[in-house]
Design an enzyme around this catalytic site. Structure first.
Site, PDB file in Angstrom:
ATOM      1  CG  ASN A 220      -0.205  -0.091   2.505  1.00  0.00           C
ATOM      2  OD1 ASN A 220       0.569   0.790   2.817  1.00  0.00           O
ATOM      3  ND2 ASN A 220      -0.413  -1.168   3.256  1.00  0.00           N
ATOM      4  CE  LYS A 298       7.825 -13.627 -13.988  1.00  0.00           C
ATOM      5  NZ  LYS A 298       8.634 -13.297 -15.159  1.00  0.00           N
ATOM      6  CG  PHE A 333      -2.512   5.918  13.465  1.00  0.00           C
ATOM      7  CD1 PHE A 333      -1.726   5.583  14.554  1.00  0.00           C
ATOM      8  CD2 PHE A 333      -2.348   7.165  12.882  1.00  0.00           C
ATOM      9  CE1 PHE A 333      -0.793   6.475  15.062  1.00  0.00           C
ATOM     10  CE2 PHE A 333      -1.415   8.072  13.381  1.00  0.00           C
ATOM     11  CZ  PHE A 333      -0.641   7.721  14.466  1.00  0.00           C
ATOM     12  CE  LYS A 351      -9.358  -2.579  14.137  1.00  0.00           C
ATOM     13  NZ  LYS A 351      -8.283  -2.625  13.146  1.00  0.00           N
TER      14      LYS A 351
HETATM   15  N1  CTP Z   1      -4.401  -2.925  11.897  1.00  0.00           N
HETATM   16  C1  CTP Z   1      -3.811  -4.067  12.393  1.00  0.00           C
HETATM   17  N2  CTP Z   1      -3.857  -5.235  11.688  1.00  0.00           N
HETATM   18  C2  CTP Z   1      -4.495  -5.298  10.503  1.00  0.00           C
HETATM   19  C3  CTP Z   1      -5.115  -4.132   9.968  1.00  0.00           C
HETATM   20  C4  CTP Z   1      -5.055  -2.958  10.689  1.00  0.00           C
HETATM   21  O1  CTP Z   1      -3.219  -3.998  13.473  1.00  0.00           O
HETATM   22  N3  CTP Z   1      -4.509  -6.437   9.840  1.00  0.00           N
HETATM   23  C5  CTP Z   1      -4.365  -1.674  12.691  1.00  0.00           C
HETATM   24  C6  CTP Z   1      -3.670  -0.502  12.027  1.00  0.00           C
HETATM   25  O2  CTP Z   1      -2.291  -0.477  12.377  1.00  0.00           O
HETATM   26  C7  CTP Z   1      -4.401   0.706  12.605  1.00  0.00           C
HETATM   27  C8  CTP Z   1      -5.789   0.173  12.880  1.00  0.00           C
HETATM   28  O3  CTP Z   1      -5.685  -1.256  12.885  1.00  0.00           O
HETATM   29  O4  CTP Z   1      -3.860   1.123  13.834  1.00  0.00           O
HETATM   30  C9  CTP Z   1      -6.842   0.569  11.883  1.00  0.00           C
HETATM   31  O5  CTP Z   1      -6.439   0.273  10.608  1.00  0.00           O
HETATM   32  P1  CTP Z   1      -7.329   0.691   9.348  1.00  0.00           P
HETATM   33  O6  CTP Z   1      -6.669   0.187   8.107  1.00  0.00           O
HETATM   34  O7  CTP Z   1      -7.709   2.128   9.441  1.00  0.00           O
HETATM   35  O8  CTP Z   1      -8.669  -0.083   9.606  1.00  0.00           O
HETATM   36  P2  CTP Z   1      -9.086  -1.595   9.527  1.00  0.00           P
HETATM   37  O9  CTP Z   1      -9.156  -2.112  10.921  1.00  0.00           O
HETATM   38  O10 CTP Z   1      -8.227  -2.328   8.578  1.00  0.00           O
HETATM   39  O11 CTP Z   1     -10.606  -1.479   9.039  1.00  0.00           O
HETATM   40  P3  CTP Z   1     -11.277  -0.948   7.651  1.00  0.00           P
HETATM   41  O12 CTP Z   1     -10.740  -1.789   6.576  1.00  0.00           O
HETATM   42  O13 CTP Z   1     -12.722  -1.173   7.927  1.00  0.00           O
HETATM   43  O14 CTP Z   1     -10.947   0.508   7.532  1.00  0.00           O
END
Ligand code: CTP
Length: 414
Positions: A220, A298, A333, A351
């Site tokens: 990402n 691959k 975050f 969470k």
């Molecule tokens: N996070 C995590 N593990 C994951 C995905 C996210 O620990 N597999 C944590 C991120 O580091 C961040 C928080 O969860 O602190 C929120 O991440 P975000 O991408 O905003 O949200 P998601 O929980 O992935 O939910 P959504 O896809 O609904 O936005």
């Protein structure tokens, strides 16, 4: 009872720094250092030795700092004051970069035979030195002895990485890079928060990479800048910091224990294993939510039908929330492109977090790759606080001040 958190509670960055430049080829790098220090808001007073002026003209440092260059021997200024003493009384830090073996030896012995060494002896505050010399000189028992003496005297010694030296050798002895020196200056000058003394803070940062096959992966747009800035800000405020990071696009600060990982599964392993040993966890990493089932071979375009099957990864933060020991502070975050606060409020509940910092990654110029960001803090009770739109380092300092303020407030009301 603590007052409500006010943004910008932390002392600003501006300091007066006496910068000693001694006679080595790395003196040219000190010009870049002055530029960075001045750019960060500091006032720099250059002091050169006679030999330093053989490598770079004093006018360079005068122009970059906007201050006259002090040289040769200490003496009386125009007002009859003893110049080296009146200068260093104004300064929070004496920084010597580059530091030659010769001046190091003088400092270790307490000799005061020029403006710089006299200034060192007259200085009651912090001193940081950045040695630069040939590897053999650095490794000589006399230099080792002098360096150990300086450290015992409370001087912060910042060494560079191994690399090419002006003498044609490859090895240790290069001056630390100006950006790395600036990072350490920040650490030395930052006010320490007593609340964070002895506290262990784990920060995650950056993207993860999920393999598709041996040559491809999904990732990402996270640069890691925000998470790395948070780690540095906790370090600067006096905490012991561990940073678990994916492939970030920024330098990782010094004086932080770091673990580099690639995939969400690697990050989960490291972070979850460290959970019992830390007081505060900040998950700033952009962890992948899905991963492909990786192919050992691959993928060949002639055979590939275009379909990638993705599996959910473990939600690290949610798992941390389920296993949260008493007294641990969990910070998340929320990167959103709409309904920012509603989504953040849901994540704090789902969470089991203490705080969440929400940002709108769709806002122009803010978020993932940029240097600036806007964060809105939210606590468990649904109270919001806008930390403002700032560069990520300033925002990280606000985040640390906010978390510490809120935790202290909670302690006092229990
Ligand atoms: N996070 C995590 N593990 C994951 C995905 C996210 O620990 N597999 C944590 C991120 O580091 C961040 C928080 O969860 O602190 C929120 O991440 P975000 O991408 O905003 O949200 P998601 O929980 O992935 O939910 P959504 O896809 O609904 O936005």
């Amino acid at each position: 009872m603590l007052a409500d958190f006010q943004a910008s509670e932390i002392v600003g960055e501006r300091a007066s720094i006496a910068l000693g430049i001694t006679g080595g080829i790395a003196a040219y790098k000190a010009a870049e250092l002055v530029r960075l220090l001045v750019g960060a808001g500091h006032t720099v007073y250059p002091i050169m030795t006679k030999w330093a002026a053989e490598f770079v003209a004093p006018l360079t440092f005068q122009t970059l700092s906007g201050q006259p260059v002090r040289m040769a021997t200490a003496g009386f200024g125009r007002d009859g004051d003893i110049e080296h003493i009146s200068l260093i009384r104004r300064c929070e830090l004496l920084l010597v970069a580059p530091l030659t073996a010769n001046t190091m030896a003088k400092m270790a012995q307490g000799l005061a035979d020029n403006f710089l060494t006299s200034t060192y002896l007259a200085h009651r505050g912090q001193t940081m030195v950045c040695p630069a010399m040939n590897t053999a000189m650095l490794e000589h028992p006399a230099t080792r002895r002098n360096m150990a003496q300086l450290e015992a005297d409370g001087v912060h010694v910042v060494l560079g990485d191994s690399g090419d030296l002006a003498c044609g050798e490859v090895g240790a002895g290069r001056m630390a890079e100006p950006a790395a020196i600036l990072d350490q200056v920040r650490w030395v000058l930052a006010p320490k928060l007593p609340f964070l003394e002895g506290k262990r803070v784990l920060v995650s940062a950056g993207p993860t990479q999920e393999d598709v096959d041996p040559v491809r992966f999904l990732t990402n747009r996270s640069s890691g800048k925000m998470g790395v800035a948070v780690a540095a800000a906790f370090r600067d405020a006096g905490a012991e910091v561990e940073l678990v990071h994916g492939p970030v696009q920024v330098a990782v600060p010094a004086r932080i224990k770091t673990r580099r990982v690639r995939s969400a599964a690697d990050m989960a392993d490291v972070v979850l294993s460290r959970q019992p040993d830390v007081d505060i966890i900040v998950m700033a990493a952009a962890v992948a939510d899905f991963r492909p089932r990786p192919s050992k071979e691959k993928l060949k375009k002639a055979k590939f039908d275009g379909a990638l099957h993705l599996d959910r990864t473990q939600d690290i933060l949610a798992t941390l929330g389920q296993r949260k020991p008493d007294g641990q502070c969990l910070v998340g975050f929320a990167a959103e492109t709409g309904s920012v606060l509603e989504n953040a409020a849901r994540k704090i509940r789902d969470k089991n977090l203490d705080f969440i910092f929400a940002n709108d990654v769709a806002a122009a110029g803010l978020g993932f790759a940029g240097d600036r960001n806007r964060l809105i803090a939210l606590n468990r009770h649904g109270v919001q606080h806008d930390l403002g739109t700032r560069d990520k380092a300033a925002l990280a300092r606000e985040l640390v001040a906010y978390v510490v303020h809120e935790l202290q407030h909670e302690l006092q009301s229990n």
